[in-house]
Design a protein around this motif. Sequence first.
Motif, PDB file in Angstrom:
ATOM      1  N   GLN A  69       0.863  -1.267   0.027  1.00 14.05           N
ATOM      2  CA  GLN A  69      -0.121  -0.053  -0.153  1.00 14.05           C
ATOM      3  C   GLN A  69       0.836   1.099   0.044  1.00 14.05           C
ATOM      4  O   GLN A  69       0.589   2.370  -0.649  1.00 14.05           O
ATOM      5  CB  GLN A  69      -0.931   0.168   1.325  1.00 14.05           C
ATOM      6  N   LEU A  70       1.836   1.295   0.815  1.00 16.39           N
ATOM      7  CA  LEU A  70       2.760   2.470   0.926  1.00 16.39           C
ATOM      8  C   LEU A  70       3.378   2.593  -0.332  1.00 16.39           C
ATOM      9  O   LEU A  70       3.402   3.811  -0.797  1.00 16.39           O
ATOM     10  CB  LEU A  70       3.996   2.290   1.928  1.00 16.39           C
ATOM     11  N   ALA A  71       4.110   1.440  -1.166  1.00 17.44           N
ATOM     12  CA  ALA A  71       4.522   1.770  -2.400  1.00 17.44           C
ATOM     13  C   ALA A  71       3.647   2.347  -3.457  1.00 17.44           C
ATOM     14  O   ALA A  71       3.811   3.131  -4.369  1.00 17.44           O
ATOM     15  CB  ALA A  71       4.969   0.295  -2.962  1.00 17.44           C
ATOM     16  N   ASP A  72       2.481   1.761  -3.185  1.00 16.04           N
ATOM     17  CA  ASP A  72       1.339   2.215  -4.386  1.00 16.04           C
ATOM     18  C   ASP A  72       1.008   3.934  -4.040  1.00 16.04           C
ATOM     19  O   ASP A  72       1.053   4.591  -5.071  1.00 16.04           O
ATOM     20  CB  ASP A  72      -0.152   1.439  -4.272  1.00 16.04           C
ATOM     21  N   ILE A  73       1.022   4.172  -2.743  1.00 16.81           N
ATOM     22  CA  ILE A  73       0.808   5.664  -2.583  1.00 16.81           C
ATOM     23  C   ILE A  73       2.156   6.403  -2.909  1.00 16.81           C
ATOM     24  O   ILE A  73       1.823   7.466  -3.583  1.00 16.81           O
ATOM     25  CB  ILE A  73       0.550   6.013  -1.054  1.00 16.81           C
ATOM     26  N   GLU A  74       3.051   5.941  -2.781  1.00 14.90           N
ATOM     27  CA  GLU A  74       4.252   6.520  -3.229  1.00 14.90           C
ATOM     28  C   GLU A  74       4.531   6.588  -4.906  1.00 14.90           C
ATOM     29  O   GLU A  74       4.634   7.822  -5.404  1.00 14.90           O
ATOM     30  CB  GLU A  74       5.720   6.169  -2.536  1.00 14.90           C
ATOM     31  N   ARG A  75       4.043   5.974  -5.461  1.00 14.04           N
ATOM     32  CA  ARG A  75       3.952   5.726  -6.783  1.00 14.04           C
ATOM     33  C   ARG A  75       2.582   6.723  -7.489  1.00 14.04           C
ATOM     34  O   ARG A  75       3.180   7.645  -8.259  1.00 14.04           O
ATOM     35  CB  ARG A  75       3.543   4.386  -7.367  1.00 14.04           C
ATOM     36  N   ARG A  76       1.802   6.949  -6.974  1.00 16.10           N
ATOM     37  CA  ARG A  76       0.875   7.566  -7.250  1.00 16.10           C
ATOM     38  C   ARG A  76       1.085   9.335  -6.991  1.00 16.10           C
ATOM     39  O   ARG A  76       1.167  10.082  -7.800  1.00 16.10           O
ATOM     40  CB  ARG A  76      -0.501   7.594  -6.458  1.00 16.10           C
ATOM     41  N   ALA A  77       1.702   9.431  -5.930  1.00 13.21           N
ATOM     42  CA  ALA A  77       2.358  10.908  -5.319  1.00 13.21           C
ATOM     43  C   ALA A  77       3.424  11.494  -6.335  1.00 13.21           C
ATOM     44  O   ALA A  77       3.430  12.352  -6.622  1.00 13.21           O
ATOM     45  CB  ALA A  77       2.796  10.625  -3.711  1.00 13.21           C
ATOM     46  N   ALA A  78       4.053  10.511  -7.081  1.00 12.90           N
ATOM     47  CA  ALA A  78       5.165  10.924  -7.953  1.00 12.90           C
ATOM     48  C   ALA A  78       4.716  11.568  -9.175  1.00 12.90           C
ATOM     49  O   ALA A  78       5.425  12.406  -9.852  1.00 12.90           O
ATOM     50  CB  ALA A  78       6.130   9.741  -8.315  1.00 12.90           C
ATOM     51  N   TYR A  79       3.204  11.614  -9.575  1.00 12.34           N
ATOM     52  CA  TYR A  79       2.645  12.191 -10.489  1.00 12.34           C
ATOM     53  C   TYR A  79       2.218  13.643 -10.177  1.00 12.34           C
ATOM     54  O   TYR A  79       1.831  14.348 -11.138  1.00 12.34           O
ATOM     55  CB  TYR A  79       1.606  11.327 -11.143  1.00 12.34           C
ATOM     56  N   PHE A  80       2.569  14.176  -9.086  1.00 20.14           N
ATOM     57  CA  PHE A  80       2.024  15.250  -8.502  1.00 20.14           C
ATOM     58  C   PHE A  80       3.257  15.982  -7.864  1.00 20.14           C
ATOM     59  O   PHE A  80       3.671  15.767  -6.836  1.00 20.14           O
ATOM     60  CB  PHE A  80       0.858  15.222  -7.579  1.00 20.14           C
ATOM     61  N   ALA A  81       3.454  17.265  -8.522  1.00 18.59           N
ATOM     62  CA  ALA A  81       4.461  18.069  -8.154  1.00 18.59           C
ATOM     63  C   ALA A  81       3.910  18.960  -6.984  1.00 18.59           C
ATOM     64  O   ALA A  81       4.600  19.196  -6.145  1.00 18.59           O
ATOM     65  CB  ALA A  81       5.143  18.907  -9.343  1.00 18.59           C
ATOM     66  N   ALA A  82       2.620  19.212  -6.956  1.00 15.18           N
ATOM     67  CA  ALA A  82       1.902  19.806  -6.076  1.00 15.18           C
ATOM     68  C   ALA A  82       0.440  19.574  -5.761  1.00 15.18           C
ATOM     69  O   ALA A  82       0.123  18.652  -6.528  1.00 15.18           O
ATOM     70  CB  ALA A  82       1.884  21.306  -6.517  1.00 15.18           C
ATOM     71  N   GLY A  83      -0.392  20.110  -4.997  1.00 15.54           N
ATOM     72  CA  GLY A  83      -1.587  19.693  -4.954  1.00 15.54           C
ATOM     73  C   GLY A  83      -1.871  19.180  -3.469  1.00 15.54           C
ATOM     74  O   GLY A  83      -1.001  19.117  -2.728  1.00 15.54           O
ATOM     75  N   GLU A  84      -3.091  18.771  -3.561  1.00 13.47           N
ATOM     76  CA  GLU A  84      -3.535  18.410  -2.076  1.00 13.47           C
ATOM     77  C   GLU A  84      -4.300  16.788  -1.940  1.00 13.47           C
ATOM     78  O   GLU A  84      -4.879  16.818  -2.920  1.00 13.47           O
ATOM     79  CB  GLU A  84      -4.524  19.298  -1.408  1.00 13.47           C
ATOM     80  N   VAL A  85      -3.898  16.009  -1.010  1.00 13.67           N
ATOM     81  CA  VAL A  85      -4.788  14.927  -0.975  1.00 13.67           C
ATOM     82  C   VAL A  85      -5.446  15.156   0.157  1.00 13.67           C
ATOM     83  O   VAL A  85      -5.205  15.528   1.248  1.00 13.67           O
ATOM     84  CB  VAL A  85      -3.584  13.774  -0.624  1.00 13.67           C
ATOM     85  N   VAL A  86      -6.832  14.616  -0.013  1.00 15.17           N
ATOM     86  CA  VAL A  86      -7.823  14.621   1.026  1.00 15.17           C
ATOM     87  C   VAL A  86      -8.372  13.299   1.625  1.00 15.17           C
ATOM     88  O   VAL A  86      -8.600  12.476   0.715  1.00 15.17           O
ATOM     89  CB  VAL A  86      -8.868  15.528   0.742  1.00 15.17           C
ATOM     90  N   VAL A  87      -8.163  13.220   2.637  1.00 18.31           N
ATOM     91  CA  VAL A  87      -8.673  11.933   3.359  1.00 18.31           C
ATOM     92  C   VAL A  87     -10.177  12.069   3.609  1.00 18.31           C
ATOM     93  O   VAL A  87     -10.583  12.922   4.262  1.00 18.31           O
ATOM     94  CB  VAL A  87      -7.793  11.652   4.863  1.00 18.31           C
ATOM     95  N   GLU A  88     -10.839  11.285   2.736  1.00 21.27           N
ATOM     96  CA  GLU A  88     -12.359  11.619   2.673  1.00 21.27           C
ATOM     97  C   GLU A  88     -13.066  10.857   3.901  1.00 21.27           C
ATOM     98  O   GLU A  88     -13.901  11.268   4.750  1.00 21.27           O
ATOM     99  CB  GLU A  88     -13.012  11.159   1.304  1.00 21.27           C
ATOM    100  N   ALA A  89     -12.462   9.596   4.041  1.00 25.84           N
ATOM    101  CA  ALA A  89     -13.312   9.041   5.277  1.00 25.84           C
ATOM    102  C   ALA A  89     -12.489   7.499   5.596  1.00 25.84           C
ATOM    103  O   ALA A  89     -11.606   7.168   4.817  1.00 25.84           O
ATOM    104  CB  ALA A  89     -14.605   8.385   4.772  1.00 25.84           C
ATOM    105  N   PHE A  90     -12.677   7.091   6.841  1.00 24.19           N
ATOM    106  CA  PHE A  90     -12.275   5.662   7.133  1.00 24.19           C
ATOM    107  C   PHE A  90     -13.355   4.797   7.099  1.00 24.19           C
ATOM    108  O   PHE A  90     -14.504   4.931   7.454  1.00 24.19           O
ATOM    109  CB  PHE A  90     -11.745   5.923   8.493  1.00 24.19           C
ATOM    110  N   GLU A  91     -13.101   3.726   6.639  1.00 24.21           N
ATOM    111  CA  GLU A  91     -14.296   2.617   6.541  1.00 24.21           C
ATOM    112  C   GLU A  91     -13.514   1.498   7.174  1.00 24.21           C
ATOM    113  O   GLU A  91     -12.571   0.806   7.198  1.00 24.21           O
ATOM    114  CB  GLU A  91     -14.323   2.212   5.047  1.00 24.21           C
ATOM    115  N   ASN A  92     -14.217   1.288   8.596  1.00 21.35           N
ATOM    116  CA  ASN A  92     -13.715  -0.068   9.567  1.00 21.35           C
ATOM    117  C   ASN A  92     -14.555  -1.146   9.058  1.00 21.35           C
ATOM    118  O   ASN A  92     -15.368  -1.428   8.561  1.00 21.35           O
ATOM    119  CB  ASN A  92     -13.982   0.250  10.968  1.00 21.35           C
TER     120      ASN A  92
END
Length: 92
Positions: A69-92
Amino acid sequence: MPEVVFRVRWPDASVQRCYSPSTVVEEHVVAGEGYAVAEFVARSRVALTVASERVRERFGFPCSRAAAQLADIERRAAYFAAGEVVVEAFEN
Protein backbone atom coordinates in the motif's frame (compact mmCIF):
# COMPACT_ATOMS: atom_id res chain seq x y z
CA MET A 1 -5.74 -6.73 14.93
CA PRO A 2 -8.32 -4.20 13.70
CA GLU A 3 -7.68 -3.19 10.11
CA VAL A 4 -8.95 -0.05 8.46
CA VAL A 5 -9.52 1.25 4.96
CA PHE A 6 -9.14 4.96 4.39
CA ARG A 7 -10.42 6.68 1.28
CA VAL A 8 -8.38 9.51 -0.20
CA ARG A 9 -8.92 11.96 -3.07
CA TRP A 10 -5.81 12.84 -5.07
CA PRO A 11 -5.20 16.24 -6.74
CA ASP A 12 -6.59 14.92 -10.06
CA ALA A 13 -9.89 14.07 -8.24
CA SER A 14 -9.29 10.31 -8.46
CA VAL A 15 -10.28 8.39 -5.34
CA GLN A 16 -8.25 5.57 -3.84
CA ARG A 17 -9.15 3.11 -1.10
CA CYS A 18 -6.06 2.50 1.04
CA TYR A 19 -5.49 -0.38 3.46
CA SER A 20 -3.85 -0.41 6.87
CA PRO A 21 -3.57 -3.51 9.06
CA SER A 22 -4.02 -1.27 12.11
CA THR A 23 -6.12 1.70 13.14
CA VAL A 24 -2.86 3.51 13.98
CA VAL A 25 -3.29 5.33 10.67
CA GLU A 26 -6.09 7.31 12.34
CA GLU A 27 -3.41 8.89 14.57
CA HIS A 28 -1.54 10.22 11.53
CA VAL A 29 -4.25 11.44 9.15
CA VAL A 30 -7.68 12.86 9.89
CA ALA A 31 -10.85 12.28 7.89
CA GLY A 32 -11.93 15.48 6.19
CA GLU A 33 -8.43 16.99 6.25
CA GLY A 34 -6.31 17.87 3.26
CA TYR A 35 -2.54 17.44 3.15
CA ALA A 36 0.09 18.55 0.67
CA VAL A 37 1.08 15.52 -1.37
CA ALA A 38 4.54 15.24 0.23
CA GLU A 39 3.08 15.56 3.72
CA PHE A 40 0.46 12.90 3.00
CA VAL A 41 3.16 10.53 1.76
CA ALA A 42 5.29 11.18 4.85
CA ARG A 43 2.35 10.65 7.20
CA SER A 44 1.34 7.48 5.33
CA ARG A 45 4.91 6.18 5.49
CA VAL A 46 5.03 6.59 9.26
CA ALA A 47 1.54 5.17 9.83
CA LEU A 48 1.95 2.14 7.58
CA THR A 49 5.41 1.38 8.94
CA VAL A 50 4.11 1.46 12.51
CA ALA A 51 1.13 -0.68 11.48
CA SER A 52 3.41 -3.22 9.81
CA GLU A 53 5.63 -3.35 12.90
CA ARG A 54 2.59 -4.03 15.06
CA VAL A 55 1.86 -7.03 12.83
CA ARG A 56 5.50 -8.14 13.21
CA GLU A 57 5.24 -7.89 17.01
CA ARG A 58 2.09 -9.98 17.06
CA PHE A 59 2.73 -12.53 14.31
CA GLY A 60 6.50 -12.52 13.83
CA PHE A 61 6.55 -11.04 10.33
CA PRO A 62 5.78 -7.59 8.85
CA CYS A 63 2.63 -6.89 6.87
CA SER A 64 3.40 -7.18 3.16
CA ARG A 65 0.05 -5.64 2.31
CA ALA A 66 0.96 -2.47 4.24
CA ALA A 67 4.28 -2.30 2.38
CA ALA A 68 2.48 -2.73 -0.95
CA GLN A 69 0.00 0.00 0.00
CA LEU A 70 2.81 2.40 0.85
CA ALA A 71 4.55 1.63 -2.45
CA ASP A 72 1.30 2.37 -4.30
CA ILE A 73 0.83 5.68 -2.45
CA GLU A 74 4.42 6.68 -3.26
CA ARG A 75 3.95 5.72 -6.92
CA ARG A 76 0.76 7.77 -7.25
CA ALA A 77 2.29 10.73 -5.43
CA ALA A 78 5.16 10.84 -7.93
CA TYR A 79 2.69 12.13 -10.56
CA PHE A 80 1.91 15.28 -8.59
CA ALA A 81 4.41 18.09 -8.16
CA ALA A 82 1.91 19.97 -6.02
CA GLY A 83 -1.65 19.76 -4.83
CA GLU A 84 -3.58 18.37 -1.95
CA VAL A 85 -4.63 14.88 -0.93
CA VAL A 86 -7.86 14.82 1.05
CA VAL A 87 -8.59 11.97 3.43
CA GLU A 88 -12.30 11.55 2.77
CA ALA A 89 -13.24 8.85 5.27
CA PHE A 90 -12.24 5.80 7.26
CA GLU A 91 -14.08 2.54 6.61
CA ASN A 92 -13.71 -0.01 9.39
